[in-house]
Design an enzyme around this catalytic site. Structure first.
Site, short mmCIF file in Angstrom:
data_model
loop_
_atom_site.label_atom_id
_atom_site.label_comp_id
_atom_site.label_asym_id
_atom_site.label_seq_id
_atom_site.Cartn_x
_atom_site.Cartn_y
_atom_site.Cartn_z
N ASP A 1 -9.34 6.04 9.08
CA ASP A 1 -10.23 5.05 8.48
C ASP A 1 -10.41 3.85 9.42
OD1 ASP A 1 -11.81 4.09 6.28
OD2 ASP A 1 -10.20 2.68 5.79
N ASP B 1 10.80 2.53 7.06
CA ASP B 1 10.39 1.12 7.03
C ASP B 1 11.54 0.29 7.58
OD1 ASP B 1 9.85 -1.65 5.97
OD2 ASP B 1 8.15 -0.64 5.04
N GLU C 1 -14.72 -0.80 16.31
CA GLU C 1 -15.44 -0.47 15.06
C GLU C 1 -16.78 -1.17 15.04
OE1 GLU C 1 -12.89 -1.36 11.71
OE2 GLU C 1 -11.43 0.14 12.31
N HIS D 1 -13.79 2.55 7.86
CA HIS D 1 -12.93 1.43 7.41
C HIS D 1 -13.29 1.01 5.97
CE1 HIS D 1 -10.33 -2.09 9.10
NE2 HIS D 1 -10.08 -1.88 7.81
N ILE D 2 -13.21 2.01 5.08
CA ILE D 2 -13.61 1.76 3.69
C ILE D 2 -12.42 1.70 2.74
CG2 ILE D 2 -15.99 2.64 3.75
CD1 ILE D 2 -14.81 5.36 2.72
N GLY D 3 -11.21 1.59 3.32
CA GLY D 3 -10.01 1.62 2.47
C GLY D 3 -10.09 0.64 1.30
N ALA D 4 -10.55 -0.57 1.58
CA ALA D 4 -10.55 -1.62 0.54
C ALA D 4 -11.88 -1.69 -0.21
CB ALA D 4 -10.27 -2.97 1.19
N ILE E 1 0.84 -1.21 0.00
CA ILE E 1 0.00 0.00 0.00
C ILE E 1 0.87 1.26 0.00
CG2 ILE E 1 -1.75 1.31 1.27
CD1 ILE E 1 -2.83 -1.45 2.26
#
Ligand code: NAD
Length: 332
Positions: free
Chosen positions: A262, A177, A267, A285-288, A158
């Site tokens: 998100d 990272d 939740e 939580h609509i990322g996907a 991502i």
């Protein structure tokens, strides 16, 4: 006939291709009923005991050791998504239950949402739309994304998609990272820096990490303190990576400018104080949640289950040891 229990809220709800593939391969597909939600571990364990499935397709529901023990036939848990922090992987492996996920299928969808949230924050879009609809004419002055320094924490699938998009805008991209990707330096001009430098320099900090024991609480009081007062935080990964209480205080006292979230530790979040703040942009939580990503995820879930029960071990199996230690149980 084998049976799969669909616990995920999205598999089979937007496109029918995943169910079709399973049915064509002689699988019975059962769904958790809407009135049985919300699901906690004990409730889900009862449903699994009642259905006694060979496989489960889950979303973010708690796949605890109790759930994994509830069906004596259960041999596979298929995550309709990427993050497997809701699945007790050690318990599954100990019980010889194969766990797989769908990497990459939703990376572009999450990256699109991330960029949309950045633009909404930078241009006060939520406020501009709501005040105009209410009859106002408040002409907000914003910032250009291309002039911002964006700090990307987590440069996996991502994070990489976010970086690709940011390069198109001309933004300055910093990254952090544990396993830097040299391609991102040469292709997109990313500069890997320490977490401290990223937090102190970025105008926007965006999180793309899995939730693990190392990342839980990674953005706490000390990290938030390092951020600029004018900076925004975007979290489309997992809520628990950020100390939510500390975030609330920093937002309320304007020690950072705003946040787009998100994901929440609960939740739906219920009466979370974060939702009361005018500098928080919450999404459910609509990322996907795009048709394209869900189509890919449904197909891959179905194909992975079929492959595993036909005696294969595809690369998206996360605990191949559970598969190989139990080879005798799988059909040849
Ligand atoms: P990925 O595995 O491809 O990338 C994760 C990156 O994080 C890797 O590069 C890894 O090296 C890095 N990382 C891991 N631990 C770290 C640490 N302690 N410090 C620094 N870096 C670390 O995963 P991805 O596909 O990019 O997904 C990332 C996360 O996004 C998922 O785990 C999931 O929780 C979340 N997600 C959210 C949604 C949504 O709907 N909002 C959808 C999909 C995924």
């Amino acid at each position: 006939m084998r049976k799969v229990l669909v616990v995920s809220r999205s598999f089979g709800q937007v496109v029918s291709i995943g169910e079709e593939i399973l049915v064509k391969n002689r699988w019975e597909v059962r769904y958790v009923r809407d009135e049985e939600r919300p699901l906690d571990g004990p409730k889900l364990a009862k449903i699994v005991a009642r259905e006694n499935p060979d496989a489960i397709i889950c979303g973010v529901e708690p796949i605890t050791a109790e759930v994994l023990r509830a069906s004596d036939k259960l041999r596979m848990v298929m995550k309709h998504g990427v993050g497997i922090d809701n699945i007790d992987l050690n318990a599954a492996t100990a019980q010889g239950i194969v766990v797989a996920n769908v990497p990459q299928a939703n990376s572009e969808a999450v990256a699109d949402l991330t960029i949309a949230l950045m633009l909404m924050l930078l241009r006060s879009l939520y406020e501009a739309v709501s005040s105009t609809k209410a009859g106002g004419w408040n002409r907000y002055i914003g910032h250009e994304l291309g002039k911002m320094t964006v700090g990307v924490i987590g440069t996996g699938k991502i994070g990489t998609e976010v970086i690709k998009r940011l390069q198109g805008f001309g933004a300055t991209i910093l990254a952090y990272d544990i396993a830097p990707n040299p391609d991102l330096i040469s292709k997109y001009g990313v500069r890997y820096v320490t977490l401290e430098e990223l937090l102190e320099t970025a105008d926007i900090v965006t999180l793309h990490l899995p939730l693990t024991e190392d990342t839980r609480g990674m953005i706490g009081v000390n990290e938030l303190k390092r951020m600029k007062k004018s900076a925004y935080l975007i979290n489309t990964s997992r809520a628990e990576i950020v100390d939510e209480d500390a975030l609330y205080v920093h937002l309320k006292t304007r020690q950072i400018a705003g946040a787009a979230l998100d994901v929440f530790s609960r939740e739906p979040p219920g009466p979370s104080p974060l939702l009361q703040l005018d500098n928080v942009l919450p999404t459910p939580h609509i990322g996907a949640y795009t048709v394209e990503a869900i189509d890919r995820m449904d197909r891959i879930c179905a194909e992975t289950i079929i492959a595993v029960f036909q005696g294969e071990c595809p690369p998206n199996v996360l605990n191949p040891i559970a598969y190989f230690n139990n080879l005798a149980k799988w059909p040849s």
